[in-house]
Write a protein that holds these residues in place. Structure first.
Motif, PDB file in Angstrom:
ATOM      1  N   TRP A   1       0.826  -1.199   0.000  1.00  0.00           N
ATOM      2  CA  TRP A   1       0.000   0.000   0.000  1.00  0.00           C
ATOM      3  C   TRP A   1       0.869   1.261   0.000  1.00  0.00           C
ATOM      4  CZ3 TRP A   1      -4.359   1.230  -1.764  1.00  0.00           C
ATOM      5  CH2 TRP A   1      -5.009   2.408  -1.378  1.00  0.00           C
ATOM      6  N   PHE A   2       1.963   1.236   0.729  1.00  0.00           N
ATOM      7  CA  PHE A   2       2.894   2.360   0.705  1.00  0.00           C
ATOM      8  C   PHE A   2       3.461   2.544  -0.703  1.00  0.00           C
ATOM      9  CE2 PHE A   2       2.775   2.460   5.280  1.00  0.00           C
ATOM     10  CZ  PHE A   2       3.211   3.733   5.623  1.00  0.00           C
ATOM     11  N   GLU A   3       3.802   1.467  -1.355  1.00  0.00           N
ATOM     12  CA  GLU A   3       4.345   1.548  -2.711  1.00  0.00           C
ATOM     13  C   GLU A   3       3.294   2.080  -3.676  1.00  0.00           C
ATOM     14  OE1 GLU A   3       6.925   1.815  -5.557  1.00  0.00           O
ATOM     15  OE2 GLU A   3       7.442   1.255  -3.508  1.00  0.00           O
ATOM     16  N   LYS A   4       2.055   1.712  -3.460  1.00  0.00           N
ATOM     17  CA  LYS A   4       0.958   2.217  -4.290  1.00  0.00           C
ATOM     18  C   LYS A   4       0.865   3.733  -4.157  1.00  0.00           C
ATOM     19  CE  LYS A   4      -2.577   1.032  -6.925  1.00  0.00           C
ATOM     20  NZ  LYS A   4      -2.371   0.345  -8.203  1.00  0.00           N
TER      21      LYS A   4
ATOM     22  N   HIS B   1      10.083   7.304   5.833  1.00  0.00           N
ATOM     23  CA  HIS B   1      10.184   7.514   7.283  1.00  0.00           C
ATOM     24  C   HIS B   1       8.893   7.084   7.982  1.00  0.00           C
ATOM     25  CE1 HIS B   1      11.721   9.258  10.981  1.00  0.00           C
ATOM     26  NE2 HIS B   1      10.575   9.885  11.151  1.00  0.00           N
ATOM     27  N   LEU B   2       7.746   7.432   7.404  1.00  0.00           N
ATOM     28  CA  LEU B   2       6.467   7.025   7.993  1.00  0.00           C
ATOM     29  C   LEU B   2       6.363   5.508   8.036  1.00  0.00           C
ATOM     30  CD1 LEU B   2       3.609   7.619   9.046  1.00  0.00           C
ATOM     31  CD2 LEU B   2       2.849   7.778   6.664  1.00  0.00           C
ATOM     32  N   GLU B   3       6.776   4.852   6.960  1.00  0.00           N
ATOM     33  CA  GLU B   3       6.748   3.391   6.924  1.00  0.00           C
ATOM     34  C   GLU B   3       7.644   2.810   8.021  1.00  0.00           C
ATOM     35  OE1 GLU B   3       7.407  -0.190   3.624  1.00  0.00           O
ATOM     36  OE2 GLU B   3       7.599   1.922   3.048  1.00  0.00           O
ATOM     37  N   MET B   4       8.831   3.399   8.202  1.00  0.00           N
ATOM     38  CA  MET B   4       9.754   2.930   9.233  1.00  0.00           C
ATOM     39  C   MET B   4       9.153   3.123  10.635  1.00  0.00           C
ATOM     40  SD  MET B   4      13.529   4.421  10.172  1.00  0.00           S
ATOM     41  CE  MET B   4      12.768   5.936  10.809  1.00  0.00           C
ATOM     42  N   VAL B   5       8.536   4.296  10.865  1.00  0.00           N
ATOM     43  CA  VAL B   5       7.909   4.580  12.165  1.00  0.00           C
ATOM     44  C   VAL B   5       6.799   3.567  12.445  1.00  0.00           C
ATOM     45  CG1 VAL B   5       6.447   6.234  13.394  1.00  0.00           C
ATOM     46  CG2 VAL B   5       8.499   7.036  12.206  1.00  0.00           C
TER      47      VAL B   5
ATOM     48  N   LEU C   1      -8.563   1.776   5.071  1.00  0.00           N
ATOM     49  CA  LEU C   1      -8.582   1.405   6.486  1.00  0.00           C
ATOM     50  C   LEU C   1      -8.776  -0.097   6.663  1.00  0.00           C
ATOM     51  CD1 LEU C   1     -10.697   4.379   7.910  1.00  0.00           C
ATOM     52  CD2 LEU C   1      -8.247   3.950   8.279  1.00  0.00           C
ATOM     53  N   SER C   2      -9.593  -0.694   5.822  1.00  0.00           N
ATOM     54  CA  SER C   2      -9.822  -2.136   5.901  1.00  0.00           C
ATOM     55  C   SER C   2      -8.545  -2.898   5.576  1.00  0.00           C
ATOM     56  CB  SER C   2     -10.935  -2.538   4.933  1.00  0.00           C
ATOM     57  OG  SER C   2     -11.105  -3.941   4.907  1.00  0.00           O
ATOM     58  N   LEU C   3      -7.846  -2.465   4.537  1.00  0.00           N
ATOM     59  CA  LEU C   3      -6.600  -3.115   4.132  1.00  0.00           C
ATOM     60  C   LEU C   3      -5.569  -3.060   5.251  1.00  0.00           C
ATOM     61  CD1 LEU C   3      -4.812  -2.631   0.748  1.00  0.00           C
ATOM     62  CD2 LEU C   3      -3.558  -2.288   2.866  1.00  0.00           C
ATOM     63  N   LEU C   4      -5.370  -1.870   5.816  1.00  0.00           N
ATOM     64  CA  LEU C   4      -4.380  -1.700   6.876  1.00  0.00           C
ATOM     65  C   LEU C   4      -4.769  -2.486   8.129  1.00  0.00           C
ATOM     66  CD1 LEU C   4      -3.785   2.136   6.429  1.00  0.00           C
ATOM     67  CD2 LEU C   4      -2.133   0.325   5.937  1.00  0.00           C
ATOM     68  N   SER C   5      -6.049  -2.432   8.498  1.00  0.00           N
ATOM     69  CA  SER C   5      -6.515  -3.127   9.702  1.00  0.00           C
ATOM     70  C   SER C   5      -6.346  -4.634   9.572  1.00  0.00           C
ATOM     71  CB  SER C   5      -7.980  -2.788   9.984  1.00  0.00           C
ATOM     72  OG  SER C   5      -8.144  -1.407  10.248  1.00  0.00           O
ATOM     73  N   ARG C   6      -6.703  -5.184   8.403  1.00  0.00           N
ATOM     74  CA  ARG C   6      -6.577  -6.628   8.201  1.00  0.00           C
ATOM     75  C   ARG C   6      -5.122  -7.070   8.311  1.00  0.00           C
ATOM     76  NH1 ARG C   6      -9.875  -5.667   3.652  1.00  0.00           N
ATOM     77  NH2 ARG C   6      -8.160  -6.299   2.268  1.00  0.00           N
ATOM     78  N   ALA C   7      -4.233  -6.282   7.720  1.00  0.00           N
ATOM     79  CA  ALA C   7      -2.816  -6.635   7.754  1.00  0.00           C
ATOM     80  C   ALA C   7      -2.280  -6.593   9.183  1.00  0.00           C
ATOM     81  CB  ALA C   7      -2.019  -5.684   6.861  1.00  0.00           C
TER      82      ALA C   7
ATOM     83  N   VAL D   1      -2.057   5.931  10.166  1.00  0.00           N
ATOM     84  CA  VAL D   1      -1.352   5.778   8.888  1.00  0.00           C
ATOM     85  C   VAL D   1      -2.112   6.468   7.766  1.00  0.00           C
ATOM     86  CG1 VAL D   1      -0.497   4.135   7.173  1.00  0.00           C
ATOM     87  CG2 VAL D   1      -0.294   3.615   9.608  1.00  0.00           C
ATOM     88  N   SER D   2      -3.420   6.237   7.699  1.00  0.00           N
ATOM     89  CA  SER D   2      -4.242   6.837   6.653  1.00  0.00           C
ATOM     90  C   SER D   2      -4.175   8.364   6.694  1.00  0.00           C
ATOM     91  CB  SER D   2      -5.694   6.370   6.804  1.00  0.00           C
ATOM     92  OG  SER D   2      -6.541   6.996   5.863  1.00  0.00           O
ATOM     93  N   THR D   3      -4.274   8.928   7.901  1.00  0.00           N
ATOM     94  CA  THR D   3      -4.245  10.383   8.064  1.00  0.00           C
ATOM     95  C   THR D   3      -2.900  10.961   7.637  1.00  0.00           C
ATOM     96  OG1 THR D   3      -5.813  10.255   9.896  1.00  0.00           O
ATOM     97  CG2 THR D   3      -4.519  12.272   9.714  1.00  0.00           C
ATOM     98  N   HIS D   4      -1.814  10.292   8.035  1.00  0.00           N
ATOM     99  CA  HIS D   4      -0.484  10.801   7.686  1.00  0.00           C
ATOM    100  C   HIS D   4      -0.164  10.606   6.200  1.00  0.00           C
ATOM    101  CE1 HIS D   4       0.023  11.161  12.000  1.00  0.00           C
ATOM    102  NE2 HIS D   4       1.134  11.825  11.773  1.00  0.00           N
ATOM    103  N   LEU D   5      -0.698   9.568   5.589  1.00  0.00           N
ATOM    104  CA  LEU D   5      -0.543   9.415   4.139  1.00  0.00           C
ATOM    105  C   LEU D   5      -1.219  10.571   3.410  1.00  0.00           C
ATOM    106  CD1 LEU D   5      -1.072   5.574   3.595  1.00  0.00           C
ATOM    107  CD2 LEU D   5       1.031   6.872   3.200  1.00  0.00           C
TER     108      LEU D   5
END
Length: 222
Positions: free
Chosen positions: A104-107, A200-204, A147-153, A175-179
């Motif tokens: 999702w980050f890469e997307k 950096h967000l992904e690392m955090v 949100l569903s994608l992130l929550s499931r993962a 994550v969604s808000t910061h993206l």
């Protein structure tokens, strides 16, 4: 002979579909860009047609008015961001739930420009005070899917022991808000290295999810 002619006509029709789809995508991409650049109120069907290098009559052939074109452009952008549900399903079935989050980050990295245009239009739409049910549904569709994608993962990672226990919904919302913030920042401050900020967000996020971070928190508290 008649059957052969029908078969040939059918092949021509099928062959033309990808080209027609590409042309539609190009029209809607230009519409999205222009709506984002000058705003919905200032954009005209004529200027959008000029940007796409097509006759305005062609746009009116597909869309009744500017509002229907706006909805189609927004829908096209959202679908482009969410068009890989099959890919998500494949990754979800993999051993590593972190792969889905990285995907999702890469997307977001690969679609930074159209996502920025899309979010800019969403902000303008919300600020206008006008409400169009189909647009509201499109916006909800995008954020519900994210949100569903992130929550499931995150839940799968917790269940497998790869992630520590966290508040799943709050973490996904974070994550969604910061993206959103980084994508808008790319529009407002184009000189900023947004790709680095995404890294950096992904690392955090992964530090927050890491079981090791729990022991570090305990040590720090002691």
């Amino acid at each position: 002979m008649r059957a052969e002619a029908k078969s040939t006509k059918r092949k021509i029709q099928l062959a033309g579909r990808p080209m027609r789809r590409m042309r539609m995508d190009d029209m809607l991409s230009n519409a999205l860009r222009l709506f984002a650049e000058v705003g919905y109120a200032n954009a005209t069907v004529k200027s959008i047609a000029a940007a796409a290098d097509i006759n305005p009559a062609l746009l009116y052939y597909y869309y009744d008015n500017k509002e229907s074109l706006f909805i189609a452009a927004l829908r096209n952008a959202i679908n482009a961001a969410l068009d890989t549900h099959d890919g998500f399903d494949i990754i979800e079935r993999s051993v590593d739930p972190a792969a889905l989050i990285r995907y999702w980050f890469e997307k977001n990295r690969s679609l930074m420009t159209p996502l920025g245009q899309m979010l800019k239009l969403m902000i303008e739409y919300r600020a206008s005070g006008n409400r169009i049910a189909s647009v509201d549904r499109l916006i909800d569709k995008f954020y519900d899917a994210e949100l569903s994608l992130l929550s499931r993962a995150i839940r799968r990672g917790i269940k497998s022991g790869q992630f520590r226990r966290v508040d799943v919904e709050r973490t996904a919302q974070f994550v969604s808000t910061h993206l959103d913030g980084l994508v808008i920042s790319a529009v407002l401050r184009p000189a900023q290295d947004v790709a680095r900020s995404l890294d950096h967000l992904e690392m955090v996020l992964f530090r927050h999810l890491s079981p090791d971070s729990l022991s570090q928190d305990v040590e720090a508290a002691a």
